[in-house]
Design a protein around this motif. Sequence first.
Motif, PDB file in Angstrom:
ATOM      1  N   LYS A 157      64.412  24.965 -26.350  1.00 24.54           N
ATOM      2  CA  LYS A 157      64.378  26.034 -25.346  1.00 24.54           C
ATOM      3  C   LYS A 157      64.731  25.492 -23.956  1.00 24.54           C
ATOM      4  N   THR A 158      64.008  24.444 -23.525  1.00 28.12           N
ATOM      5  CA  THR A 158      64.250  23.903 -22.181  1.00 28.12           C
ATOM      6  C   THR A 158      65.668  23.349 -22.080  1.00 28.12           C
ATOM      7  N   THR A 159      66.140  22.709 -23.136  1.00 25.25           N
ATOM      8  CA  THR A 159      67.511  22.183 -23.120  1.00 25.25           C
ATOM      9  C   THR A 159      68.508  23.328 -22.937  1.00 25.25           C
ATOM     10  N   LEU A 182      60.730  25.779 -13.308  1.00 28.79           N
ATOM     11  CA  LEU A 182      60.772  24.768 -14.363  1.00 28.79           C
ATOM     12  C   LEU A 182      59.471  24.751 -15.157  1.00 28.79           C
ATOM     13  N   GLN A 183      59.526  24.081 -16.321  1.00 26.51           N
ATOM     14  CA  GLN A 183      58.324  23.990 -17.175  1.00 26.51           C
ATOM     15  C   GLN A 183      57.184  23.280 -16.430  1.00 26.51           C
ATOM     16  N   ASP A 184      57.526  22.216 -15.679  1.00 26.01           N
ATOM     17  CA  ASP A 184      56.511  21.525 -14.867  1.00 26.01           C
ATOM     18  C   ASP A 184      56.741  21.891 -13.400  1.00 26.01           C
ATOM     19  N   LEU A 210      62.523  31.537 -16.250  1.00 29.71           N
ATOM     20  CA  LEU A 210      61.129  31.078 -16.191  1.00 29.71           C
ATOM     21  C   LEU A 210      60.810  30.281 -17.450  1.00 29.71           C
ATOM     22  N   ASP A 211      60.589  28.978 -17.290  1.00 29.29           N
ATOM     23  CA  ASP A 211      60.278  28.141 -18.455  1.00 29.29           C
ATOM     24  C   ASP A 211      58.757  28.024 -18.577  1.00 29.29           C
ATOM     25  N   GLU A 212      58.212  28.739 -19.540  1.00 27.09           N
ATOM     26  CA  GLU A 212      56.766  28.793 -19.782  1.00 27.09           C
ATOM     27  C   GLU A 212      55.982  29.121 -18.507  1.00 27.09           C
ATOM     28  N   PRO A 213      56.228  30.316 -17.943  1.00 23.78           N
ATOM     29  CA  PRO A 213      55.589  30.641 -16.663  1.00 23.78           C
ATOM     30  C   PRO A 213      54.068  30.662 -16.703  1.00 23.78           C
TER      31      PRO A 213
HETATM   32 MG   LIG Z   1      60.335  23.232 -23.067  1.00 24.55          MG
END
Ligand SMILES: [Mg+2]
Length: 316
Positions: free
Chosen positions: A50-52, A90-92, A166-169
């Motif tokens: 997903k993030t990629t 971002l996720q972080d 939104l990556d894992e908001p």
């Molecule tokens: Mg990810």
Amino acid sequence: MQASLNENAPIIETVGASKAFAGKEAVSDLDLSVPAGLCYGLLGPNGAGKTTTLRMLYGVTQPTRGLIRVFGMDVARETRAVRARLGVTLQDNVMIESLSPRDNLTIFGRHHLIPEALLSRRVDELLQFLELGSHADMQVLKLSGGFKRRLAVAMSLLNDPELLILDEPTTGLDPAVRHALWSKIRELKSGGKSILLTTHYMDEAERLCDRVMIIANGKSIRQGAPRDLIASELHPEAIEFDCAPAEEQRLFKLVAGDCVKLRSGNRLMVFAEDATPVLDAVHQLDGGDRRPVIVRPANLEDVFLSVTGTQLGDGQ
Ligand SMILES: [Mg+2]
Ligand SMILES: Nc1ncnc2c1ncn2[C@@H]1O[C@H](COP(=O)(O)OP(=O)(O)OP(=O)(O)O)[C@@H](O)[C@H]1O
């Protein structure tokens, strides 16, 4: 008036997008088409890609193969023009912990070259929109996870983007903060923004997303509206109870009719058109010693587990 040729063009389009790390594909032949104005969810187990995929969409990672278009532009060629029109959480969280939310927003806004007068108004609006006002001038390192996440979302909105990624908001946030963020995401969508998000919370995807794509091992395995996926993959009633694998055969002999099952350890979930025959069979199996049984509507998490599996895999 002549309609623009691109009026119905997807805001995000990938054709055969693939990304390999050290010869191993993290994303394989992904064809994604997201119409403007939707909230689209990218779902998948840990390590699914997903993030990629998101990183390829905003141009920090180049695909090994395939084409990626955002706003109709080739991201590899027109990276700056694409980035100017999108916002990314971002996720972080990425922010300067020793500074305040207001200062983080201001610095990030200057990075976007937003003129000072407009920027200070925009910062105030975003502090208010994400309900950060009471903590606007505290050091970020003293803030809770919920405040930091809201600040990360605020930072991604500074350039008033047409598309928000939104990556894992809401990962790690308490229920009240999750609900508050959901309502902000809905507000942004009704204000005309397109949203692409990833989440591990299937209830979140079911509530927010018009469409989802489930990916596993870098490949798309299902896509559609959450409700349509539930209807096409499972029967509507879920009956959940503990049942040792050794009892299972006896149980299914007692249930007449077609049903789908899903097992995680001793927990068995049976999906049926009608729960009654399954409940009767469970009670017969009990010999009068009633075990707790939950009956509920089938949901997107059931679909996710049925198509990606209930065992822990390599990526997890
Ligand atoms: Mg990810
Ligand atoms: N820079 C990198 N170098 C090598 N491998 C990578 C790199 N980035 C990601 N990967 C690998 O690619 C795969 C997909 O990772 P990715 O972060 O896209 O998954 P994800 O779906 O976002 O997972 P999660 O739900 O845990 O965030 C994983 O196997 C990961 O280890």
